[in-house]
Design an enzyme around this catalytic site. Structure first.
Site, short mmCIF file in Angstrom:
data_model
loop_
_atom_site.label_atom_id
_atom_site.label_comp_id
_atom_site.label_asym_id
_atom_site.label_seq_id
_atom_site.Cartn_x
_atom_site.Cartn_y
_atom_site.Cartn_z
N SER A 19 -3.22 4.28 -8.78
CA SER A 19 -1.77 4.52 -8.79
C SER A 19 -1.06 3.40 -9.53
O SER A 19 -1.69 2.69 -10.32
CB SER A 19 -1.27 4.63 -7.34
OG SER A 19 0.05 5.10 -7.31
N ASN A 20 0.23 3.22 -9.30
CA ASN A 20 1.00 2.17 -9.97
C ASN A 20 2.10 1.65 -9.03
O ASN A 20 2.21 2.10 -7.91
CB ASN A 20 1.59 2.70 -11.29
CG ASN A 20 2.46 3.92 -11.04
OD1 ASN A 20 3.51 3.83 -10.42
ND2 ASN A 20 1.99 5.08 -11.49
#
Ligand code: C5P
Length: 207
Positions: A19-20
């Site tokens: 993810s981020n």
């Protein structure tokens, strides 16, 4: 008004994902402000800790592919799509049903495959809808943002620089550059995400 927000999560195995750092703050501010201005709003969001604004049609998703499907579903009924979501560009080619074990391994190679570019796909079928995208860059801010604006057939792209002492994530104030499809641009003075949401929505009246 169709707004996307937050990160996406691309599962890797039973307990892990890629993810981020996106928190969804700007997308949720935009949804709230658009609703306040009288728009009918759908907010499609990846996982965040934020509470969906009242009166907004809220759609929760995890992966880039799920977000793509939901945007595609809602797009024919919207006048404007604002893609604030930090969509993962790649997903693991294979999702392991069990937890990947570290025992007996010194390295682990992952093969990733491209996710759909949601904005690009919507840009191809946009007709007279307004499309707004974001561009987060570590270098060549203007050139890269202009290229995305053109490639994704956008009306406005909001470019932001990412470096070690200047992150646009979370509650941080931001000073983005608005780049329009006629080639003009405008630097926005340092402002909060809720101020930026108001500025973006005012801008839409002139697009
Ligand atoms: O190409 P890049 O990822 O930098 O473009 C950013 C813009 O494109 C953002 O508005 C983001 O929401 C959107 N995007 C998308 N689908 C992807 C990747 C990015 O719609 N797979």
């Amino acid at each position: 008004m169709l707004i996307t927000a937050g990160p996406t999560r691309e599962p890797l195995d039973a307990v892990r994902f890629i993810s981020n750092y996106s928190t969804g703050t700007l997308g949720y501010c935009l949804a709230e402000e658009a609703k306040r201005k009288g728009y009918k709003v759908t907010l499609i969001s990846g996982p965040t800790h934020l509470k969906p604004p009242k009166g907004v049609n809220f759609v929760s998703v995890n992966t880039a592919l799920e977000m793509y499907r939901k945007v595609k579903e809602g797009f024919p009924f919207c006048d404007c799509l604002i893609m604030t979501a930090a969509v993962g560009d790649f997903q693991p080619e294979k999702i392991f049903r069990r937890k990947i074990k570290k025992e007996g391994k010194e390295n682990l190679n992952l093969r990733l495959k491209k996710t759909p570019d949601i904005l690009y796909e919507m840009g191809k079928i946009k007709k007279n809808k307004i499309l707004i995208g974001f561009s987060l860059e570590t270098e060549n801010l203007i050139r890269n943002a202009q290229e995305k604006l053109r490639k994704k057939n956008l009306d406005l792209i909001i470019a932001q620089k990412m470096d070690r002492n200047k992150s646009p994530f979370g509650e941080n104030k931001v000073s983005p550059i608005f780049i329009y499809k006629d080639g003009s641009s405008q630097k926005i003075p340092l402002c909060s995400k809720s101020q930026l949401a108001k500025i973006i929505l005012k801008e839409i009246d002139f697009l």
